[in-house]
Design a protein around this motif. Structure first.
Motif, PDB file in Angstrom:
ATOM      1  N   ASP A 173       0.820  -1.211   0.000  1.00  0.00           N
ATOM      2  CA  ASP A 173       0.000   0.000   0.000  1.00  0.00           C
ATOM      3  C   ASP A 173       0.856   1.263   0.000  1.00  0.00           C
ATOM      4  O   ASP A 173       0.435   2.298  -0.537  1.00  0.00           O
ATOM      5  CB  ASP A 173      -0.914   0.010   1.231  1.00  0.00           C
ATOM      6  N   ALA A 174       2.061   1.191   0.589  1.00  0.00           N
ATOM      7  CA  ALA A 174       2.943   2.361   0.616  1.00  0.00           C
ATOM      8  C   ALA A 174       3.592   2.608  -0.748  1.00  0.00           C
ATOM      9  O   ALA A 174       3.814   3.750  -1.144  1.00  0.00           O
ATOM     10  CB  ALA A 174       4.016   2.180   1.684  1.00  0.00           C
ATOM     11  N   ALA A 175       3.892   1.526  -1.469  1.00  0.00           N
ATOM     12  CA  ALA A 175       4.612   1.661  -2.736  1.00  0.00           C
ATOM     13  C   ALA A 175       3.693   1.846  -3.935  1.00  0.00           C
ATOM     14  O   ALA A 175       4.052   2.510  -4.908  1.00  0.00           O
ATOM     15  CB  ALA A 175       5.506   0.446  -2.962  1.00  0.00           C
ATOM     16  N   PHE A 176       2.486   1.248  -3.879  1.00  0.00           N
ATOM     17  CA  PHE A 176       1.546   1.315  -5.005  1.00  0.00           C
ATOM     18  C   PHE A 176       0.324   2.106  -4.563  1.00  0.00           C
ATOM     19  O   PHE A 176      -0.437   1.666  -3.707  1.00  0.00           O
ATOM     20  CB  PHE A 176       1.149  -0.089  -5.454  1.00  0.00           C
ATOM     21  N   VAL A 177       0.158   3.274  -5.156  1.00  0.00           N
ATOM     22  CA  VAL A 177      -0.902   4.194  -4.727  1.00  0.00           C
ATOM     23  C   VAL A 177      -1.813   4.515  -5.905  1.00  0.00           C
ATOM     24  O   VAL A 177      -1.441   4.345  -7.066  1.00  0.00           O
ATOM     25  CB  VAL A 177      -0.302   5.493  -4.157  1.00  0.00           C
ATOM     26  N   ARG A 178      -3.012   4.985  -5.591  1.00  0.00           N
ATOM     27  CA  ARG A 178      -3.961   5.378  -6.632  1.00  0.00           C
ATOM     28  C   ARG A 178      -4.243   6.879  -6.530  1.00  0.00           C
ATOM     29  O   ARG A 178      -4.350   7.428  -5.440  1.00  0.00           O
ATOM     30  CB  ARG A 178      -5.263   4.585  -6.508  1.00  0.00           C
ATOM     31  N   ASP A 179      -4.385   7.498  -7.700  1.00  0.00           N
ATOM     32  CA  ASP A 179      -4.717   8.915  -7.709  1.00  0.00           C
ATOM     33  C   ASP A 179      -6.233   9.088  -7.722  1.00  0.00           C
ATOM     34  O   ASP A 179      -6.988   8.110  -7.634  1.00  0.00           O
ATOM     35  CB  ASP A 179      -4.053   9.634  -8.891  1.00  0.00           C
ATOM     36  N   SER A 180      -6.687  10.324  -7.835  1.00  0.00           N
ATOM     37  CA  SER A 180      -8.120  10.600  -7.752  1.00  0.00           C
ATOM     38  C   SER A 180      -8.899   9.982  -8.910  1.00  0.00           C
ATOM     39  O   SER A 180     -10.107   9.760  -8.806  1.00  0.00           O
ATOM     40  CB  SER A 180      -8.350  12.115  -7.735  1.00  0.00           C
ATOM     41  N   ASP A 181      -8.209   9.689 -10.015  1.00  0.00           N
ATOM     42  CA  ASP A 181      -8.863   9.053 -11.161  1.00  0.00           C
ATOM     43  C   ASP A 181      -8.861   7.529 -11.059  1.00  0.00           C
ATOM     44  O   ASP A 181      -9.406   6.847 -11.935  1.00  0.00           O
ATOM     45  CB  ASP A 181      -8.160   9.451 -12.461  1.00  0.00           C
ATOM     46  N   THR A 221      -6.120   5.714 -11.139  1.00  0.00           N
ATOM     47  CA  THR A 221      -4.926   5.168 -11.788  1.00  0.00           C
ATOM     48  C   THR A 221      -3.925   4.716 -10.735  1.00  0.00           C
ATOM     49  O   THR A 221      -3.671   5.430  -9.760  1.00  0.00           O
ATOM     50  CB  THR A 221      -4.265   6.215 -12.704  1.00  0.00           C
ATOM     51  N   ARG A 222      -3.372   3.539 -10.924  1.00  0.00           N
ATOM     52  CA  ARG A 222      -2.415   2.962  -9.983  1.00  0.00           C
ATOM     53  C   ARG A 222      -0.995   3.378 -10.369  1.00  0.00           C
ATOM     54  O   ARG A 222      -0.581   3.247 -11.523  1.00  0.00           O
ATOM     55  CB  ARG A 222      -2.550   1.439  -9.994  1.00  0.00           C
ATOM     56  N   TRP A 223      -0.255   3.864  -9.380  1.00  0.00           N
ATOM     57  CA  TRP A 223       1.105   4.348  -9.603  1.00  0.00           C
ATOM     58  C   TRP A 223       2.078   3.644  -8.657  1.00  0.00           C
ATOM     59  O   TRP A 223       1.737   3.375  -7.503  1.00  0.00           O
ATOM     60  CB  TRP A 223       1.195   5.854  -9.367  1.00  0.00           C
ATOM     61  N   TYR A 224       3.280   3.413  -9.145  1.00  0.00           N
ATOM     62  CA  TYR A 224       4.355   2.865  -8.311  1.00  0.00           C
ATOM     63  C   TYR A 224       5.300   3.982  -7.901  1.00  0.00           C
ATOM     64  O   TYR A 224       5.839   4.698  -8.750  1.00  0.00           O
ATOM     65  CB  TYR A 224       5.120   1.776  -9.062  1.00  0.00           C
ATOM     66  N   ARG A 225       5.501   4.147  -6.601  1.00  0.00           N
ATOM     67  CA  ARG A 225       6.450   5.124  -6.076  1.00  0.00           C
ATOM     68  C   ARG A 225       7.840   4.497  -6.095  1.00  0.00           C
ATOM     69  O   ARG A 225       8.130   3.575  -5.330  1.00  0.00           O
ATOM     70  CB  ARG A 225       6.067   5.547  -4.669  1.00  0.00           C
ATOM     71  N   THR A 226       8.716   5.006  -6.940  1.00  0.00           N
ATOM     72  CA  THR A 226      10.019   4.373  -7.148  1.00  0.00           C
ATOM     73  C   THR A 226      11.027   4.634  -6.037  1.00  0.00           C
ATOM     74  O   THR A 226      11.953   3.858  -5.852  1.00  0.00           O
ATOM     75  CB  THR A 226      10.645   4.858  -8.469  1.00  0.00           C
ATOM     76  N   GLY A 227      10.861   5.746  -5.321  1.00  0.00           N
ATOM     77  CA  GLY A 227      11.877   6.130  -4.346  1.00  0.00           C
ATOM     78  C   GLY A 227      13.076   6.797  -4.987  1.00  0.00           C
ATOM     79  O   GLY A 227      14.053   7.129  -4.306  1.00  0.00           O
ATOM     80  N   ASP A 228      13.005   7.018  -6.309  1.00  0.00           N
ATOM     81  CA  ASP A 228      14.089   7.683  -7.028  1.00  0.00           C
ATOM     82  C   ASP A 228      13.754   9.148  -7.251  1.00  0.00           C
ATOM     83  O   ASP A 228      12.611   9.504  -7.536  1.00  0.00           O
ATOM     84  CB  ASP A 228      14.325   7.024  -8.391  1.00  0.00           C
ATOM     85  N   ALA A 229      14.771   9.984  -7.135  1.00  0.00           N
ATOM     86  CA  ALA A 229      14.606  11.400  -7.452  1.00  0.00           C
ATOM     87  C   ALA A 229      14.878  11.611  -8.934  1.00  0.00           C
ATOM     88  O   ALA A 229      15.800  11.012  -9.500  1.00  0.00           O
ATOM     89  CB  ALA A 229      15.574  12.239  -6.620  1.00  0.00           C
ATOM     90  N   GLY A 230      14.066  12.435  -9.577  1.00  0.00           N
ATOM     91  CA  GLY A 230      14.266  12.678 -11.002  1.00  0.00           C
ATOM     92  C   GLY A 230      13.463  13.851 -11.492  1.00  0.00           C
ATOM     93  O   GLY A 230      12.742  14.503 -10.727  1.00  0.00           O
TER      94      GLY A 230
END
Length: 383
Positions: free
Chosen positions: A247-255, A257-266
């Motif tokens: 749940d911490a790494a894979f999050v959903r936005d208001s639409d 859509t499922r997103w993966y938080r990479t922990g990388d800066a870019g």
């Protein structure tokens, strides 16, 4: 669906198991879980193809569940981007980059060439030489995937071995990922006539999903708070047995859509992704935050330090300090001074490494990536 652990010492065993897990009726397979104190379930949700257990460079194990759909989506998107052809497996089959070489082969209906035994430039050249084939008189393009350390070994050998040079030049594309590619190594590869494609991704994205800064078809990128997030059909289902981490790494936005938080800066520069390093790979020296990734990039610009690792160690005066761990060579004299000058010019005087530790061989994980936990142990030991 039943989950069956598979030993990854023999890539052919992994290939046979993947054929059933990805193209057939299963069972699902578990890779990288041998000799680990991890309890994996006997059953996983339908559609799960593989569970890859990896500790990465941090030493914290995680078991990533990847579906048939995610793996095949990645393979098809790769073919759409760089072309279809035959693949050479030169990476460990128990890690996602190696798995994807095999999956791409299965999806294309071609048997992969497999480098037997330990990686060496000579073995690579022999395996590449066995790939020559054609269909209707038209040569079949060849592809392979490497980590930067392997590419550097090939380039070093190619300087005096024409067979190795011909082999590494023979590929339509050589995918290079797993860690940052030093600029000096990239320049040497281009000068040698190697067709490189730099890839970015992780086990959680079914391997590389961004090629030369551009996301594969179907993959989306966004930057939130300086962190890179990825969405698309190649995302993992999550971490087996760890709902909190999932749940911490894979999050959903208001639409939704499922997103993966990479922990990388870019950041995205005209649509092209640039990675600056890990958000949490920071030390505090004298009250100043220092990005170890930026320091390492500057250090690796120095000839002789292309594969060096920069780690943080406790420091009585500054709280923390950075230390370079590198292999011994013929040009060791003055390396630290040159590295400190490069870091000062690129990052600032406050970020200069405190010392350099030379070793016969850098510690590596089985994936070919640097073992940073072992490197920290080496740097912190009395010298």
């Amino acid at each position: 669906m039943r989950l069956e652990p598979i030993g990854d010492d023999d890539p052919r065993d992994v290939l046979r198991a993947l054929r059933g897990a990805v193209l057939g009726a299963g069972p699902s397979i578990a890779l990288g879980s041998a000799d680990r104190s991890i309890d994996l379930p006997r059953e996983v949700p339908a559609g799960t193809a593989i569970v890859v257990t990896t500790s990465g460079s941090t030493g914290v194990p995680k078991s990533v569940a990847l579906s048939r759909s995610a793996l095949t989506s990645s393979a098809l998107a790769t073919a759409a981007r760089i072309g279809d052809g035959a693949w050479l497996l030169a990476l460990p089959a128990g890690y996602v980059a190696g798995v994807q070489v095999l999956v791409r082969s299965l999806v294309s209906g071609r048997e992969p060439a497999i480098l037997s035994g330990r990686f060496s430039p000579e073995a690579f050249a022999a395996a590449a030489g066995s790939m020559a084939s054609s269909v209707g008189g038209v040569p079949v393009p060849a592809y392979t995937s490497l980590v930067p350390a392997q590419l550097q070994r090939l380039l070093d050998a190619a300087e005096h071995d024409d067979d190795v040079l011909r082999a590494v030049r023979s590929f339509e594309a050589v995918l290079v990922g797993g860690q940052a590619l030093p600029a000096t190594v990239r320049e040497r590869a281009v000068a040698a006539g190697v067709r490189l494609v730099r890839t970015y991704g992780s086990t959680e994205t079914s391997g590389g999903c961004v090629y030369d800064g551009v996301a594969l078809d179907g993959v989306s990128l966004r930057i939130i708070g300086g962190e890179v997030l990825i969405s698309g059909p190649t995302l993992a289902d999550g971490y087996v047995g760890d709902r909190e981490r999932t749940d911490a790494a894979f999050v959903r936005d208001s639409d939704g859509t499922r997103w993966y938080r990479t922990g990388d800066a870019g950041d995205l520069d005209s649509g092209a992704l640039r990675i600056h390093g890990r958000i949490d790979n920071v030390l505090v020296s004298g009250g100043v935050n220092v990005s170890l990734d930026r320091v390492e990039r500057a250090v690796r610009s120095i000839p002789g330090l292309e594969t060096a690792v920069v780690v943080a160690v406790p420091d009585d005066r500054w709280g923390e300090a950075s230390v370079i761990v590198a292999t011994r060579g013929a040009t060791d004299v003055g390396l630290l001074d040159r590295a400190r000058d490069a870091v000062e010019a690129e990052v600032g005087r406050h970020a200069r490494p405190s010392r350099i530790v030379l070793v016969d061989e850098l510690p590596q994980l089985a994936s070919g990536k640097p073992d940073r936990a072992a490197a920290r142990g080496i740097a912190a030991a009395p010298h």
